[in-house]
Design a protein around this motif. Structure first.
Motif, PDB file in Angstrom:
ATOM      1  N   SER A   1       0.838  -1.194   0.000  1.00 51.16           N
ATOM      2  CA  SER A   1       0.000   0.000   0.000  1.00 51.16           C
ATOM      3  C   SER A   1       0.877   1.248   0.000  1.00 51.16           C
ATOM      4  O   SER A   1       2.067   1.193   0.342  1.00 51.16           O
ATOM      5  CB  SER A   1      -0.904   0.017   1.232  1.00 51.16           C
ATOM      6  OG  SER A   1      -0.126   0.236   2.403  1.00 51.16           O
TER       7      SER A   1
ATOM      8  N   HIS B   1       0.707   3.639   2.049  1.00 48.96           N
ATOM      9  CA  HIS B   1       1.083   3.927   3.430  1.00 48.96           C
ATOM     10  C   HIS B   1       2.287   3.092   3.862  1.00 48.96           C
ATOM     11  O   HIS B   1       3.181   3.594   4.561  1.00 48.96           O
ATOM     12  CB  HIS B   1      -0.116   3.686   4.353  1.00 48.96           C
ATOM     13  CG  HIS B   1      -1.229   4.664   4.145  1.00 48.96           C
ATOM     14  ND1 HIS B   1      -1.209   5.928   4.680  1.00 48.96           N
ATOM     15  CD2 HIS B   1      -2.389   4.563   3.438  1.00 48.96           C
ATOM     16  CE1 HIS B   1      -2.309   6.583   4.329  1.00 48.96           C
ATOM     17  NE2 HIS B   1      -3.043   5.768   3.582  1.00 48.96           N
ATOM     18  N   GLU B   2       2.334   1.816   3.458  1.00 47.69           N
ATOM     19  CA  GLU B   2       3.487   0.979   3.789  1.00 47.69           C
ATOM     20  C   GLU B   2       4.759   1.518   3.148  1.00 47.69           C
ATOM     21  O   GLU B   2       5.807   1.627   3.798  1.00 47.69           O
ATOM     22  CB  GLU B   2       3.246  -0.448   3.300  1.00 47.69           C
ATOM     23  CG  GLU B   2       2.256  -1.261   4.081  1.00 47.69           C
ATOM     24  CD  GLU B   2       2.117  -2.653   3.497  1.00 47.69           C
ATOM     25  OE1 GLU B   2       2.656  -3.594   4.107  1.00 47.69           O
ATOM     26  OE2 GLU B   2       1.475  -2.787   2.439  1.00 47.69           O
TER      27      GLU B   2
ATOM     28  N   SER C   1       5.595  11.331   3.709  1.00 48.64           N
ATOM     29  CA  SER C   1       4.141  11.310   3.796  1.00 48.64           C
ATOM     30  C   SER C   1       3.596  10.588   2.566  1.00 48.64           C
ATOM     31  O   SER C   1       4.228  10.609   1.496  1.00 48.64           O
ATOM     32  CB  SER C   1       3.584  12.732   3.839  1.00 48.64           C
ATOM     33  OG  SER C   1       3.775  13.380   2.592  1.00 48.64           O
ATOM     34  N   PRO C   2       2.448   9.937   2.662  1.00 41.14           N
ATOM     35  CA  PRO C   2       1.877   9.233   1.505  1.00 41.14           C
ATOM     36  C   PRO C   2       1.693  10.133   0.284  1.00 41.14           C
ATOM     37  O   PRO C   2       1.965   9.710  -0.847  1.00 41.14           O
ATOM     38  CB  PRO C   2       0.537   8.724   2.036  1.00 41.14           C
ATOM     39  CG  PRO C   2       0.764   8.551   3.503  1.00 41.14           C
ATOM     40  CD  PRO C   2       1.663   9.690   3.889  1.00 41.14           C
TER      41      PRO C   2
END
Length: 272
Positions: free
Chosen positions: A188, A190-191, A199-200
């Motif tokens: 993902s 986020h990972e 930050s994403p």
């Protein structure tokens, strides 16, 4: 025959897919070029030793070139040059036509600056020398080898510019290596962003700038490419290949495979 009075030069002239000449030449400290431009070729030069000064159209001041510097002259770029009389430069030069090499002109014109410093001095020097050896031996396929070596040089230089001009590029590269190693997983945003310490939203922005794909697109293409390798190896069937790269649904896998490759995975098996 083209004449280029460089100090100790190795150069390849690519014209309509053939190499016209390859020369190694020593010149005097009085070497100079005056108001030259090449309408049909690009020039890529690597300074191996010594120094030279170039005057390039579009630059207000003369530019010094020394060991480890790369000179890239686009088509029709007017230039003049002189060698340092005390320490004349030694340079590798390749002169080529990007169209013959299937390299888009726009990529070359925008990816490489006229003068840059390389951290790949040893690698580029070895590539130039390998081209010289191939040209001298003239074994079957030597022209293909020379083309491949030149393409590798261009890739290294373009990648280096990308890493130098894009913030966090090397950090993104680490996450790409992680995705490549664990191709059976789907990471993902986020990972990946957490792994990179970003930050994403910023990770997503830099990733797209570096690769030209979103994270999802990149992972899907990577998985399909890996599945293609499995299928061509003959060690697995379509269902097994899908599972190996992390697809639970073989029908969805087949649809994505055909969309990206143009053929069904079952057809690929028949072509082995």
């Amino acid at each position: 025959m083209l004449q280029f009075p460089f100090s100790k030069i190795f150069f390849l002239v690519y014209h309509y897919g053939r190499i016209d000449n390859l020369i190694e030449r020593e010149t005097t400290p009085q070497w100079k070029l005056q108001q030259l431009s090449y309408s049909n070729h690009y020039v890529l030069a690597l300074a191996a030793e010594g120094r030279a000064v170039y005057e390039l159209d579009g630059f207000e001041q003369p530019q010094e070139i020394r060991k480890g510097d790369v000179l890239f002259l686009r088509k029709q770029l007017l230039h003049s040059a002189t060698s340092d009389p005390v320490n004349p430069w030694k340079v590798f030069v390749v002169i080529f036509d990007a169209i013959d090499l299937s390299v888009e002109t726009s990529i070359l014109d925008h990816a490489l600056p006229a003068i840059s410093r390389t951290s790949f001095l040893i690698e580029l020097t070895l590539l130039f020398r390998e081209m010289l050896d191939a040209w001298t031996a003239k074994k079957p396929g030597h022209l293909l080898l020379c083309r491949g070596l030149l393409m590798k040089m261009l890739y290294l230089l373009m990648r280096e510019q990308q890493l130098q001009t894009t913030p966090q590029a090397r950090t993104i590269d680490h996450t790409i290596a992680m995705m490549t190693e664990h191709y059976n997983r789907t990471f993902s945003i986020h990972e990946l962003a957490a792994h990179a310490g970003l930050s994403p939203s910023y990770y997503r922005l830099v990733f797209k700038k570096l690769t030209g794909f979103t994270v999802g697109q990149f992972q899907t293409r990577m998985k399909i490419n890996k599945a293609r390798d499995f299928l061509l190896s003959g060690d697995c069937n379509v269902t097994e290949a899908a599972q190996l790269v992390g697809f639970d649904n073989v029908y969805y896998f087949s649809a994505v495979f055909k969309k990206l490759t143009g053929i069904n995975p079952s057809e690929l098996l028949k072509r082995r």
